[in-house]
Design an enzyme around this catalytic site. Structure first.
Site, PDB file in Angstrom:
ATOM      1  N   LYS A 140     -10.249  -1.409  -1.935  1.00 53.77           N
ATOM      2  CA  LYS A 140     -10.640  -2.637  -0.938  1.00 53.77           C
ATOM      3  C   LYS A 140     -11.629  -2.089  -0.062  1.00 53.77           C
ATOM      4  O   LYS A 140     -11.125  -1.507   0.898  1.00 53.77           O
ATOM      5  CB  LYS A 140      -9.558  -3.530  -0.560  1.00 53.77           C
ATOM      6  CG  LYS A 140      -8.771  -4.563  -1.364  1.00 53.77           C
ATOM      7  CD  LYS A 140      -8.086  -5.477  -0.945  1.00 53.77           C
ATOM      8  CE  LYS A 140      -6.564  -4.969  -0.888  1.00 53.77           C
ATOM      9  NZ  LYS A 140      -5.804  -5.575   0.326  1.00 53.77           N
TER      10      LYS A 140
ATOM     11  N   GLY B 105     -13.843  -2.510   3.263  1.00 54.60           N
ATOM     12  CA  GLY B 105     -13.838  -3.126   4.561  1.00 54.60           C
ATOM     13  C   GLY B 105     -14.354  -2.109   5.779  1.00 54.60           C
ATOM     14  O   GLY B 105     -15.394  -1.452   5.615  1.00 54.60           O
TER      15      GLY B 105
ATOM     16  N   VAL C 167       9.818   4.477  10.643  1.00 50.27           N
ATOM     17  CA  VAL C 167      10.450   4.972   9.206  1.00 50.27           C
ATOM     18  C   VAL C 167      11.954   5.147   9.735  1.00 50.27           C
ATOM     19  O   VAL C 167      12.731   4.974   8.790  1.00 50.27           O
ATOM     20  CB  VAL C 167       9.844   6.451   9.402  1.00 50.27           C
ATOM     21  CG1 VAL C 167      10.783   7.214   8.211  1.00 50.27           C
ATOM     22  CG2 VAL C 167       8.511   6.622   8.924  1.00 50.27           C
TER      23      VAL C 167
ATOM     24  N   ARG D  90      -2.351   0.108  16.725  1.00 54.17           N
ATOM     25  CA  ARG D  90      -2.663   1.561  16.579  1.00 54.17           C
ATOM     26  C   ARG D  90      -3.799   1.970  15.803  1.00 54.17           C
ATOM     27  O   ARG D  90      -3.805   1.558  14.643  1.00 54.17           O
ATOM     28  CB  ARG D  90      -1.489   2.412  16.433  1.00 54.17           C
ATOM     29  CG  ARG D  90      -0.410   2.290  17.537  1.00 54.17           C
ATOM     30  CD  ARG D  90       0.839   3.288  17.325  1.00 54.17           C
ATOM     31  NE  ARG D  90       1.372   2.704  16.293  1.00 54.17           N
ATOM     32  CZ  ARG D  90       2.454   3.166  15.644  1.00 54.17           C
ATOM     33  NH1 ARG D  90       2.931   4.363  15.949  1.00 54.17           N
ATOM     34  NH2 ARG D  90       3.390   2.419  14.936  1.00 54.17           N
TER      35      ARG D  90
ATOM     36  N   ASN E 124      -1.215  10.824   1.564  1.00 55.78           N
ATOM     37  CA  ASN E 124      -1.935  10.178   2.681  1.00 55.78           C
ATOM     38  C   ASN E 124      -3.583  10.328   2.656  1.00 55.78           C
ATOM     39  O   ASN E 124      -4.410   9.379   2.735  1.00 55.78           O
ATOM     40  CB  ASN E 124      -1.519  10.134   4.195  1.00 55.78           C
ATOM     41  CG  ASN E 124      -0.198   9.220   4.109  1.00 55.78           C
ATOM     42  OD1 ASN E 124       0.133   8.711   3.592  1.00 55.78           O
ATOM     43  ND2 ASN E 124       0.401   9.258   5.355  1.00 55.78           N
TER      44      ASN E 124
ATOM     45  N   LEU F 138       6.721   4.509   2.691  1.00 53.92           N
ATOM     46  CA  LEU F 138       6.463   3.270   3.004  1.00 53.92           C
ATOM     47  C   LEU F 138       5.292   2.821   3.734  1.00 53.92           C
ATOM     48  O   LEU F 138       4.665   3.613   4.750  1.00 53.92           O
ATOM     49  CB  LEU F 138       7.856   2.605   3.822  1.00 53.92           C
ATOM     50  CG  LEU F 138       7.860   3.401   5.402  1.00 53.92           C
ATOM     51  CD1 LEU F 138       7.323   2.512   6.259  1.00 53.92           C
ATOM     52  CD2 LEU F 138       9.583   3.267   5.643  1.00 53.92           C
TER      53      LEU F 138
ATOM     54  N   LYS G 288      -4.596  10.224  11.761  1.00 54.84           N
ATOM     55  CA  LYS G 288      -3.650  11.363  12.593  1.00 54.84           C
ATOM     56  C   LYS G 288      -3.565  12.208  11.326  1.00 54.84           C
ATOM     57  O   LYS G 288      -3.655  13.474  11.678  1.00 54.84           O
ATOM     58  CB  LYS G 288      -2.500  10.769  13.144  1.00 54.84           C
ATOM     59  CG  LYS G 288      -1.291  11.633  13.327  1.00 54.84           C
ATOM     60  CD  LYS G 288      -0.207  11.061  13.817  1.00 54.84           C
ATOM     61  CE  LYS G 288       0.902  10.439  12.955  1.00 54.84           C
ATOM     62  NZ  LYS G 288       1.675  11.268  12.137  1.00 54.84           N
TER      63      LYS G 288
ATOM     64  N   CYS H 199      -1.070   6.124  10.807  1.00 55.15           N
ATOM     65  CA  CYS H 199      -0.912   7.454   9.729  1.00 55.15           C
ATOM     66  C   CYS H 199      -2.181   8.042   9.377  1.00 55.15           C
ATOM     67  O   CYS H 199      -2.575   9.289   9.469  1.00 55.15           O
ATOM     68  CB  CYS H 199      -0.010   6.900   8.634  1.00 55.15           C
ATOM     69  SG  CYS H 199       1.452   6.206   9.144  1.00 55.15           S
TER      70      CYS H 199
ATOM     71  N   LYS I 187      -3.932  -3.987   9.869  1.00 61.42           N
ATOM     72  CA  LYS I 187      -3.959  -4.407   8.522  1.00 61.42           C
ATOM     73  C   LYS I 187      -3.226  -5.708   8.640  1.00 61.42           C
ATOM     74  O   LYS I 187      -2.472  -5.878   9.581  1.00 61.42           O
ATOM     75  CB  LYS I 187      -3.446  -3.618   7.460  1.00 61.42           C
ATOM     76  CG  LYS I 187      -2.165  -3.170   7.671  1.00 61.42           C
ATOM     77  CD  LYS I 187      -1.551  -2.420   6.571  1.00 61.42           C
ATOM     78  CE  LYS I 187      -0.233  -2.198   6.580  1.00 61.42           C
ATOM     79  NZ  LYS I 187       0.376  -1.389   5.577  1.00 61.42           N
TER      80      LYS I 187
END
Ligand code: UGA
Length: 483
Positions: free
Chosen positions: A270, A272, A11, A346, A227, A152, A282, A279, A339
């Site tokens: 999507k 998976g 960030v 992480r 999130n 972001l 957590k 992010c 991804k």
């Protein structure tokens, strides 16, 4: 404006180069001297499009890297705190780095500053920052605290920063809010997008960034709630994918049908092997603990995590079922990053899956276009892991190919070459990168998520209706236990 950004992680670094790009002068502060030295020499610590270019473009002029927070505090009118807020072991966010920064700013403040919390932080952090500043000697007329969460995504961070869906500024003093608003003026007014040398963004972008002004507490809550909602969407579609498999529906068709309702939206549907990254896992835990403290049992979020963990186990069972037994099998594995488009591993769902395959007796050869270095590091203690130089190299001579990350490069592979390289002519895809009909045309069997298994004619398929032990455990208890 003269701005300080404290923290040069994802960030902080993106914000620092982004603010330079829209015309400000920025000092980016970090206490990791090695990292600072590298940044000063133009070496980027993260794999992210446009960051090297923007550092190169601005470092001789508007962008400085330093460890001197007191000096940057004196020089800047707005100070963004973008340090890490890792999990503290109890599911809560550890905000000790934020507090340490607030204390240091307090010791150096001599004229009015706006302190902006950009890190993902629990509700009330702005009030704690304020208190820490006052307790450490900062006069109250010398500062205000404003919340400006960042939305972001890794892999598209710079473009997300410069072309945001919204800019949220939460503050209780209109003058302080106005200063942060001015920082973003080139985006909210649209002048940046009219600049011929601007970083290219989405064709459909409206021409001006949308600004949302809120109270500080609302802004803090918006970040966690966003999130948590996105993670919920992913777990929801993964749960639907599991039902699709059981009833013979196709998750691609179902997701299209659901997502074309504009109230639902097509993104983040999507299916998976589950979400990962620094992010979602957590922030979900931290949001649940914020809710608990507020007296609300947000049990939905517990279910979202449970479904996510379960996807790893379900995928592992697919591999086991396809190969009969894991022991002695050789597998090519594509992807270790959480991804596509990032070198970040992480909380990557790929890691526990790879470990389970190895501890189950497989020899695994991994290829990832961006995350090889970090993959080697986290898997260094894992038996039976090797790394290949290319996707085709990972597939060569293996029994089957397992796909764990959605890199574009993987979706563009020549399936004819892959088919020729594999002994069992089998792909087990945890990211649904291919059309099943296309894969079987190349003589390959194809097992994916939320869709029927697809095999070419004459492939020796054995349908067994008995559940294996792992599947039984997963269905009966809903446990993860991937490793
Ligand atoms: C996420 C949010 O998307 C950002 O808005 C937020 O700013 C960021 O967290 C943060 O808080 O810093 P990020 O973790 O970079 O961004 O990555 P995402 O693109 O959201 O993907 C997260 C995980 O979900 C990945 O493992 C991805 O593979 C998975 N995912 C995503 C799915 O499984 N299905 C989807 O449809 C979308």
């Amino acid at each position: 404006m003269q701005i300080a950004v404290v923290g040069s992680g994802y960030v902080g670094l993106v914000a620092a180069v982004g603010f330079c790009e829209i015309g400000h002068s920025v000092t980016c502060i970090d206490n990791d001297l090695t990292k600072l030295e590298r940044l000063k020499n133009g070496v980027t610590p993260i794999h992210e499009k446009f960051i090297p270019e923007l550092i190169q473009k601005h470092r001789s002029d508007r962008l400085r890297f330093s460890d001197d927070l007191p000096a940057a505090t004196k020089d800047s009118s707005v100070i963004f705190i973008a340090v890490g807020t890792p999990e503290n072991g109890n599911g809560e966010a550890d905000i000790s780095y934020v507090e340490a920064v607030a204390r240091e700013i307090a010791g150096a403040i001599s004229t009015y500053k706006v302190i902006v919390e950009k890190s993902t932080v629990p509700v009330y952090t702005s009030k704690w920052i304020r208190r820490a500043m006052l307790l450490n000697g900062a006069p109250q007329e010398f500062f205000d605290v404003v919340s400006n969460p960042e939305f972001l995504k890794e892999g598209t961070a710079v473009v997300d920063f410069l072309y945001p869906d919204r800019i949220v500024i939460g503050g209780d003093n209109p003058a302080a809010v106005d200063m942060v608003r001015r920082v973003y003026g080139p985006l909210t007014g649209g002048s940046y997008y009219r600049n011929p040398s601007c970083i290219p963004g989405p064709d459909s972008y409206a021409g001006k960034a949308r600004l949302i002004l809120t109270s500080t507490i609302s802004a803090e809550l918006i970040k966690y709630a966003s999130n948590a909602f996105l993670a919920t969407k992913i777990s929801f579609i993964n749960a639907v994918a599991s039902i699709c498999e059981a009833v013979g529906a196709d998750i691609g068709e179902v997701a299209e049908g659901i997502g074309s309702d504009s109230r639902i939206g097509a993104q983040f549907l999507k299916p998976g092997i589950g979400y990962g990254g620094s992010c979602f896992p957590k922030d979900l835990k931290a949001f649940r603990s914020v809710a608990n403290e507020a007296g609300y049992d947000f049990s939905l979020l517990g279910q979202v995590s449970r479904i996510n963990d379960d996807m790893r186990l379900r995928f592992l069972n697919k591999v086991r079922k396809a190969l009969w037994t894991l022991k002695g099998k050789k597998l090519g594995v594509l992807g270790v990053a959480f991804k596509g488009g990032t070198d970040d591993v992480r909380e990557s769902s790929a890691i526990p899956i790879i470990r389970s395959l190895c501890y189950g007796g497989c020899a695994v050869t991994i290829y990832d276009p961006g995350a090889m270095e970090h993959g080697r590091e986290v898997l260094k203690d894992c038996p039976g892991v090797e790394f290949a130089e290319s996707a085709y190299g990972a597939a060569e001579g293996k029994d089957a190919l397992v796909i764990l990350t959605d890199w574009e490069e993987f979706a563009g592979l020549d399936l004819g070459v892959i088919s020729g390289a594999l002994r069992y002519h089998l792909i087990i895809d945890g990211r649904n990168l291919f059309d099943p009909g296309e894969v079987t045309k190349h003589g390959l069997g194809y097992i994916s998520m939320g869709r029927a298994d697809a095999f070419p004619d004459k492939y020796p398929v054995f349908e067994c209706s008995l559940l294996r032990k792992g599947e039984r455990d997963s269905r009966e208890e809903g446990t993860a236990g991937c490793e």
